[in-house]
Design a protein around this motif. Structure first.
Motif, PDB file in Angstrom:
ATOM      1  N   LEU A 277       0.795  -1.221   0.000  1.00  0.00           N
ATOM      2  CA  LEU A 277       0.000   0.000   0.000  1.00  0.00           C
ATOM      3  C   LEU A 277       0.830   1.276   0.000  1.00  0.00           C
ATOM      4  CD1 LEU A 277      -2.646  -1.056   2.692  1.00  0.00           C
ATOM      5  CD2 LEU A 277      -2.902  -1.161   0.206  1.00  0.00           C
ATOM      6  N   GLY A 278       1.841   1.335   0.837  1.00  0.00           N
ATOM      7  CA  GLY A 278       2.605   2.565   1.019  1.00  0.00           C
ATOM      8  C   GLY A 278       2.033   3.444   2.102  1.00  0.00           C
ATOM      9  N   SER A 279       0.749   3.311   2.379  1.00  0.00           N
ATOM     10  CA  SER A 279       0.047   4.072   3.410  1.00  0.00           C
ATOM     11  C   SER A 279      -1.280   3.379   3.663  1.00  0.00           C
ATOM     12  CB  SER A 279      -0.202   5.513   2.952  1.00  0.00           C
ATOM     13  OG  SER A 279      -1.201   6.134   3.748  1.00  0.00           O
ATOM     14  N   PRO A 280      -1.790   3.411   4.916  1.00  0.00           N
ATOM     15  CA  PRO A 280      -3.090   2.794   5.178  1.00  0.00           C
ATOM     16  C   PRO A 280      -4.218   3.398   4.357  1.00  0.00           C
ATOM     17  CG  PRO A 280      -1.956   3.311   7.240  1.00  0.00           C
ATOM     18  CD  PRO A 280      -1.182   3.970   6.143  1.00  0.00           C
ATOM     19  N   TYR A 281      -4.029   4.629   3.902  1.00  0.00           N
ATOM     20  CA  TYR A 281      -5.109   5.345   3.216  1.00  0.00           C
ATOM     21  C   TYR A 281      -4.947   5.356   1.695  1.00  0.00           C
ATOM     22  CZ  TYR A 281      -5.332   6.773   8.037  1.00  0.00           C
ATOM     23  OH  TYR A 281      -5.380   6.751   9.405  1.00  0.00           O
TER      24      TYR A 281
END
Length: 459
Positions: A277-281
């Protein structure tokens, strides 16, 4: 923080069958107490403001997050917004107070003001805590207070673990099951180790770029010996929102693998939980896109190359697997349908039917810049249907889901049918529960025996 405190926090268990009901009872009691002491003398219109404000807050959060922002394809879920509404209701109750003249008379003295302020603080704190515990219990997420603080599992950087240092001679394996030829040394550790490492993404030119977070890696006891065997590899993925640490903090991965290793003379797969993902969002759709970066290249080229360069494992791709849950389960299917020569074995838990940002058209428009062909080239069902005969010969996997996961249960037979038509060997499994870690942790424990045989670790 001392080891004693960490151990104490690990004993504070947060997942119990009665947790949701207990939290609801707490909030009901707080709301009743606030009504009796603060708002029952108010005009009914003013009293009605609290539940209306709570409902409005919950509805607004749902509209902004699940409908407009849409960081998660499946949405946050009605349970979360219900608890947001309940919490907002109590907070507004506290803020409404009573009749202004009566309030001034009651709080004229300093001590009374302090008592009232303390009561307000306790009411709001208790409500927020109950809401957090109830939502956590619903998703079967953090099992302990230590996990909430990121202390559920001890980790160390890979380069700082002497037992994981590169040995002069690369391990080799003979024919047949590894367990048949392996002799565990007397000094072998009783349990494995969890290490962290940065697995960088390669060339991201022409995209917005993908910067993965650190990977979490399980090294079984046999790996931590001078007689290191050539162990198979499992690349594991989490869902969205999520991070690589979730498989250890929420999924109990180390305990499951330690138990498996204890039953097999210290042998278990080396498990690399990589970031997708790289980020949860962010949801880069496990694909190479301008918007999300080259995530497919990362998982199918960069991660395997890094593993072979930095870990002494079995080089034979026949003894490699990829797995994941929810969004990560979909990604595992994407990886195996795009690159069966890299990952000929897979575990897809509660996977989605297609990579998605909420709807097919939105996924194509936003995720793939309107390119339907690019979407099809990253959609497992499309790839399976279009594959020439023999493309997936020798590929095998397990598709699993929770019995109470109504939304995802229908995906398993659809994908299984498409996979078997394309020449894969697929097993379907169900576990009690919904779309939660209670299902995924149980699924992995149950599937380790199948995986060990498939990767020629056991006979």
């Amino acid at each position: 923080m001392t080891d004693g405190v960490v151990q104490l926090l690990r004993q504070v268990r947060l997942l119990h069958p009665w947790m949701g009901a207990a939290c609801l009872a707490v909030v009901a009691a707080v709301a009743a107490a606030v009504w009796v002491t603060r708002t029952r003398h108010l005009p009914w219109r003013r009293q009605l403001a609290a539940p209306l404000a709570g409902a409005g807050t919950g509805a607004t959060c749902w509209l902004v997050v699940d409908c407009l922002w849409r960081p998660f394809a499946d949405g946050v879920g009605g349970t979360v917004w219900l608890w947001v509404a309940l919490t907002a209701t109590v907070v507004v109750q506290v803020l409404l107070g009573g009749d202004a003249a009566a309030d001034r008379a009651r709080v004229r003295e300093r001590k009374r003001r302090m008592v009232r302020a303390a009561g307000s603080g306790v009411s709001i704190t208790a409500t927020v805590a109950a809401a957090c515990l109830a939502v956590n219990a619903f998703f079967a997420a953090y099992p302990s207070a230590a996990a909430v603080l990121g202390m559920g599992v001890a980790t160390t950087p890979l380069a700082s673990l002497p037992a994981a240092a590169t040995l002069p001679r690369h391990p080799e394996r003979g024919q047949g099951a590894l367990e048949d030829t392996w002799q565990a040394p007397a000094a072998m550790p009783q349990t494995g180790a969890v290490v962290t490492a940065t697995i960088p993404a390669g060339d991201q030119s022409g995209t917005d770029g993908f910067t993965p977070r650190d990977a979490y890696i399980y090294l079984p006891p046999a790996y931590l010996t001078p007689q290191r065997p050539a162990l198979p590899v499992l690349v594991l993925l989490t869902g969205q929102p999520g991070s690589p640490s979730d498989w250890f903090e929420l999924g109990g991965l180390k305990d499951s693998l330690d138990a498996y290793a204890a039953a097999h003379a210290g042998l278990a797969p080396v498990v690399v939980v990589a970031d997708l993902l790289g980020s949860p969002y962010r949801n880069p759709l496990c694909a190479d896109t301008v918007r999300g970066g080259k995530v497919a290249t990362y998982l199918e080229r960069d991660v395997p190359a890094w593993i072979r360069a930095h870990l002494q494992v079995d080089d034979d791709a026949a003894h490699w697997a990829i797995g994941g849950l929810s969004n990560g389960g979909t990604c595992a299917l994407q990886a195996v349908t795009r690159s069966p020569q890299v990952y000929p074995t897979f575990l897809a838990m509660s996977a989605e039917e297609h990579p998605t940002l909420g709807s097919e058209q939105r996924t194509i428009d936003v995720g793939f810049d309107g390119d339907r062909a690019a979407y099809a080239a990253n959609d497992p069902l499309s790839l399976l249907a279009a594959a020439p005969a023999g493309s997936y010969a020798g590929v095998a996997g397990v598709l699993s889901v929770g019995t109470g996961d109504d939304r995802y249960a229908q995906v398993v037979p659809t994908v299984a049918d498409a996979a078997m038509r394309a020449g894969m060997s697929v097993t379907e499994r169900e576990y009690p529960g919904g779309h939660t870690w209670a299902v995924w942790s149980a699924a992995l424990r149950d599937q380790l025996d199948w995986l060990g045989q498939r990767l020629a670790l056991t006979a």
